[in-house]
Design an enzyme around this catalytic site. Structure first.
Site, PDB file in Angstrom:
ATOM      1  N   TRP A  87       0.853  -1.201  -0.024  1.00  0.00           N
ATOM      2  CA  TRP A  87       0.159  -0.029   0.086  1.00  0.00           C
ATOM      3  C   TRP A  87       0.756   1.317  -0.037  1.00  0.00           C
ATOM      4  O   TRP A  87       0.265   2.377  -0.127  1.00  0.00           O
ATOM      5  CB  TRP A  87      -0.955  -0.131   1.282  1.00  0.00           C
ATOM      6  CG  TRP A  87      -1.881  -1.060   1.158  1.00  0.00           C
ATOM      7  CD1 TRP A  87      -1.931  -2.457   0.295  1.00  0.00           C
ATOM      8  CD2 TRP A  87      -2.931  -1.377   2.180  1.00  0.00           C
ATOM      9  NE1 TRP A  87      -2.980  -2.938   0.687  1.00  0.00           N
ATOM     10  CE2 TRP A  87      -3.760  -2.740   1.678  1.00  0.00           C
ATOM     11  CE3 TRP A  87      -3.314  -0.816   3.112  1.00  0.00           C
ATOM     12  CZ2 TRP A  87      -4.720  -2.885   2.383  1.00  0.00           C
ATOM     13  CZ3 TRP A  87      -4.538  -1.397   4.069  1.00  0.00           C
ATOM     14  CH2 TRP A  87      -5.264  -2.340   3.578  1.00  0.00           C
ATOM     15  N   GLU A 111      11.683  -6.527  -9.393  1.00  0.00           N
ATOM     16  CA  GLU A 111      10.771  -5.275  -9.425  1.00  0.00           C
ATOM     17  C   GLU A 111      11.700  -4.257 -10.400  1.00  0.00           C
ATOM     18  O   GLU A 111      12.241  -3.625  -9.723  1.00  0.00           O
ATOM     19  CB  GLU A 111      10.261  -4.456  -8.409  1.00  0.00           C
ATOM     20  CG  GLU A 111       9.350  -5.200  -7.584  1.00  0.00           C
ATOM     21  CD  GLU A 111       8.350  -4.432  -6.712  1.00  0.00           C
ATOM     22  OE1 GLU A 111       7.096  -4.412  -6.741  1.00  0.00           O
ATOM     23  OE2 GLU A 111       9.042  -3.556  -6.105  1.00  0.00           O
ATOM     24  N   SER A 127       3.729  -2.182 -12.061  1.00  0.00           N
ATOM     25  CA  SER A 127       2.535  -2.085 -12.801  1.00  0.00           C
ATOM     26  C   SER A 127       1.347  -3.192 -12.822  1.00  0.00           C
ATOM     27  O   SER A 127       0.835  -3.313 -13.935  1.00  0.00           O
ATOM     28  CB  SER A 127       2.736  -1.287 -13.974  1.00  0.00           C
ATOM     29  OG  SER A 127       3.447  -0.291 -13.731  1.00  0.00           O
ATOM     30  N   HIS A 151      12.887  -2.126  -1.054  1.00  0.00           N
ATOM     31  CA  HIS A 151      12.129  -1.864  -2.046  1.00  0.00           C
ATOM     32  C   HIS A 151      12.997  -0.650  -2.946  1.00  0.00           C
ATOM     33  O   HIS A 151      13.828   0.059  -1.922  1.00  0.00           O
ATOM     34  CB  HIS A 151      11.017  -1.403  -1.452  1.00  0.00           C
ATOM     35  CG  HIS A 151      10.070  -1.058  -2.666  1.00  0.00           C
ATOM     36  ND1 HIS A 151       9.736   0.041  -3.124  1.00  0.00           N
ATOM     37  CD2 HIS A 151       8.926  -1.878  -3.190  1.00  0.00           C
ATOM     38  CE1 HIS A 151       8.976   0.287  -4.195  1.00  0.00           C
ATOM     39  NE2 HIS A 151       8.253  -1.172  -4.078  1.00  0.00           N
TER      40      HIS A 151
HETATM   41  P1  13P Z   1       3.147  -0.580  -8.878  1.00  0.00           P
HETATM   42  O1  13P Z   1       2.310  -1.847  -9.025  1.00  0.00           O
HETATM   43  O2  13P Z   1       2.237   0.698  -8.589  1.00  0.00           O
HETATM   44  O3  13P Z   1       3.873  -0.370 -10.319  1.00  0.00           O
HETATM   45  O4  13P Z   1       3.998  -0.805  -7.786  1.00  0.00           O
HETATM   46  C1  13P Z   1       4.888  -1.878  -7.626  1.00  0.00           C
HETATM   47  C2  13P Z   1       5.853  -1.908  -6.311  1.00  0.00           C
HETATM   48  O5  13P Z   1       6.566  -1.172  -6.047  1.00  0.00           O
HETATM   49  C3  13P Z   1       5.348  -2.717  -5.520  1.00  0.00           C
HETATM   50  O6  13P Z   1       6.158  -2.902  -4.367  1.00  0.00           O
END
Ligand code: 13P
Length: 260
Positions: free
Chosen positions: A11, A167, A215, A95
């Site tokens: 979140w 990611e 995304s 992250h």
């Molecule tokens: P989004 O799904 O908004 O691109 O974010 C990915 C994210 O950073 C989850 O940790």
């Protein structure tokens, strides 16, 4: 080996405590518990405690978005993994927002992964390259540095419980959200498992759960979950919309059932 699918909602710095409770309530009403799919929610640090009381633990688990690696002491403003013990099952560590905005180093991430494991919290280690690094063909070097350094202090038994989330920074909605091609994701996921195999052996490489994040939305989650070696998704923006997240979880359940 079919690993359990993991859907994590990050979140980020969104929703007040009250809004967080409201979202949890809507998710609890609309998501069925599935044995095949584990659903993890990562609200703000402030909302973790109230949500830990309200949450239906048969359906959801909680994750912290960050914590500090010392267990206690004069670290004003920080919350430790030791304090989160019993409240969360998982913690997102490293992250890209932490690395880019808050200067989190490879060494910080190593210590946080170790602290999480020490406190019985499963790390969700985030790794990923920037657009510049990808364009410079440095993706593998970056991923290797991030994975190898983060896991440096763990034993092979401890590796079993680690989750790694790939990611690519350029695919995260907050940084532009370019769409990652399945072939790009496959290459990196295979490379991550190769690193684990070299460090901890074949069994560990097969067991470690690898997620994709960037995304992810209800309409493309199936595509990402169908990529070989992907065990789940780490969802940002779409996870704070009850409708979208409910659809993502049900798509994950359908995908898991289809491949069985
Ligand atoms: P989004 O799904 O908004 O691109 O974010 C990915 C994210 O950073 C989850 O940790």
């Amino acid at each position: 080996m079919l690993r359990r699918t993991l859907v994590v909602g990050n979140w980020k710095m969104n929703l007040t405590t009250q809004q967080s409770s409201l979202l949890l309530r809507r998710l609890q009403q609309n998501i069925q518990g599935h044995r095949a799919v584990e659903v993890v929610l990562a609200p703000s640090m402030l909302a973790l405690q109230p949500l830990s009381v309200e949450i239906d633990r048969r359906k959801f688990k909680l994750a912290a978005q960050n914590a500090y690696f010392k267990d206690e002491g004069g670290f004003t403003g920080e919350v430790s993994f030791a304090m989160l013990r019993g409240i969360v099952s998982y913690a997102i560590i490293g992250h890209s927002a932490r690395r880019l905005y808050f200067g989190e180093t490879l060494d910080d991430v190593t210590q946080k992964v170790e602290a999480a494991v020490r406190n019985d919290i499963t790390p969700i280690l985030c790794v990923g390259e920037t657009k510049r690094e990808r364009d410079a063909r440095e993706t593998k070097r970056v991923i290797c540095d991030q994975v190898v350094s983060a896991l440096a202090n763990l034993t092979s038994a401890e590796i079993d419980s680690v989750v790694i989330a790939y990611e690519p920074i350029w695919a995260i909605s907050a940084y532009g959200g370019a769409v990652a091609k399945p072939s790009d994701v496959t290459t990196v996921v295979e490379y991550i498992r190769l690193q684990i195999r070299e460090l901890y052996g074949k069994l560990a490489a097969e067991r470690v759960r690898v997620l994709y994040g960037g995304s992810v939305d209800a309409h493309d989650v199936k595509g990402f979950l169908s990529i070989k070696g992907i065990d789940g998704v780490l969802v940002g923006a779409a996870s704070i919309s009850a409708n979208k997240f409910v659809n993502i979880v049900s798509a994950a359940y359908q995908t898991h059932t289809e491949v069985q």
